[in-house]
Write a protein that holds these residues in place. Structure first.
Motif, PDB file in Angstrom:
ATOM      1  N   ALA A 167      10.160  -0.148  -1.606  1.00 17.48           N
ATOM      2  CA  ALA A 167       9.674   0.250  -0.288  1.00 17.48           C
ATOM      3  C   ALA A 167       9.171  -0.948   0.502  1.00 17.48           C
ATOM      4  O   ALA A 167       9.419  -1.065   1.712  1.00 17.48           O
ATOM      5  N   SER A 193       7.047   4.878   3.627  1.00 15.31           N
ATOM      6  CA  SER A 193       6.995   3.805   2.633  1.00 15.31           C
ATOM      7  C   SER A 193       5.583   3.248   2.506  1.00 15.31           C
ATOM      8  O   SER A 193       5.103   2.974   1.401  1.00 15.31           O
ATOM      9  N   THR A 225       7.476   1.309  -5.144  1.00 16.34           N
ATOM     10  CA  THR A 225       6.693   0.558  -4.166  1.00 16.34           C
ATOM     11  C   THR A 225       7.338  -0.782  -3.854  1.00 16.34           C
ATOM     12  O   THR A 225       7.386  -1.209  -2.694  1.00 16.34           O
TER      13      THR A 225
END
Length: 327
Positions: A51, A212, A48
């Motif tokens: 992303a 994402s 994460t």
């Protein structure tokens, strides 16, 4: 078939849901049924972070500086849009968050305030301005400026209004710099070399960008589910939140329309002000929530934004069609 039937069918098509938003809600469902735990949660957390940095790098590489510079001469219009985005919205959301718990669920108050601090959208603001035959050039400049300032203003406003969430901690400031500002600035600096490459691969990069965001939503809600979010938020709370989001949008739409009329803007400028000043960006809000809030809190903070985003799309689609039918 009556004459009103084609118009009614067109209106209903405009009200159809944004399927990307449907996918985002689907990620909430997946996280509710199968949340990431333990080592998997740590892996998703690192994915994460990467992303989020990539999303803001793309924002920087895509944002047309020329449009912002060209639009700066229309400063009165931009001041109205920015005043609505970073002044009126935060004040209204703070007011909603301060209402009694039987009106505004306490668990969702922070998310409502976070919603008010976000920048405007770019794509839908420009798209609806174009449909309504408004000042598209001004909409491009205003929406771009809103997002450019939002990289710094949104974390600052969240820190001022939600200091109890730890948004102003040294760790949060470091995360903002490393995951938001640095990739965004890098994208802007590399735009002269990457601009054409990004444009030629817009569809592929858009899929990666959206993928994402889906990853961020899943990771955030996994933490929220593990933390017991659904034991604190029920169906009645979601209904109340939907009503509050509708009320918020109506007030902002009315305020931007009234301000444009009172300041004697042209009809084309009025359309740009209404659409740019009444939006909140899901594309910017999702990764920002992942940076500004702890894992479990990020999932809860995103609920008001996701609901408001779908409501604003449906409402503005109808308004844009009404503007388009004018003489």
């Amino acid at each position: 078939m009556s004459e009103a039937e084609p118009a009614r069918q067109s209106w209903l098509r405009r009200l159809k849901p944004d399927w990307y938003v449907v996918l985002i809600f689907a990620m909430v469902g997946v996280a509710s049924l199968a949340p990431a735990r333990g080592v998997a949660a740590e892996g998703f957390d690192w994915a994460t972070r990467i992303a989020i940095a990539f999303v803001f790098f793309l924002h920087g590489a895509r944002l047309p500086r020329e449009a912002v510079i060209a639009g700066l001469t229309h400063w009165r219009l931009h001041l109205v849009v920015l005043g609505a985005t970073y002044g009126l919205f935060p004040l209204l959301c703070l007011g909603l968050a301060a209402l009694p718990a039987w009106i505004t669920p306490g668990a969702l108050a922070g998310g409502i305030v976070f919603l008010g601090c976000l920048p405007s959208t770019i794509q839908s603001s420009i798209g609806f301005t174009s449909i309504g035959r408004g000042n598209v050039a001004a909409a491009v400049a205003a929406a771009s400026a809103s997002n450019l300032l939002g990289v710094a203003l949104t974390p600052l406003l969240v820190s001022l209004t939600l200091h109890a969430e730890g948004a102003a901690s040294p760790q949060a400031i470091q995360a903002i710099v490393l995951q938001l500002l640095a990739p965004f600035v890098a994208g802007q600096l590399l735009r002269p070399w990457l601009g054409r490459w990004v444009s030629d691969r817009a569809k592929l990069l858009s899929l990666i960008d959206r993928g994402s965001i889906l990853l961020v939503v899943y990771t955030a809600f996994s933490g929220a589910v593990v933390d017991g979010v659904w034991s604190r938020i029920g169906a009645v709370d979601l209904i109340r939140l939907t009503v509050l989001c509708c009320l918020l949008l109506v007030v902002v739409l009315a305020a931007t329309w009234a301000a444009a009329r009172a300041l004697r803007f042209s009809k084309e400028d009025e359309i740009a002000i209404v659409f740019c000043g009444s939006k909140k960006s899901l594309a910017s809000g999702v990764p920002m929530a992942g940076v500004l809030f702890p894992g479990a809190a990020a999932g809860i903070a995103l609920l008001p934004l996701m609901l408001f985003h779908q409501i604003q799309l449906m409402a503005c689609a109808v308004i844009a069609q009404r503007y388009a039918r004018r003489a």
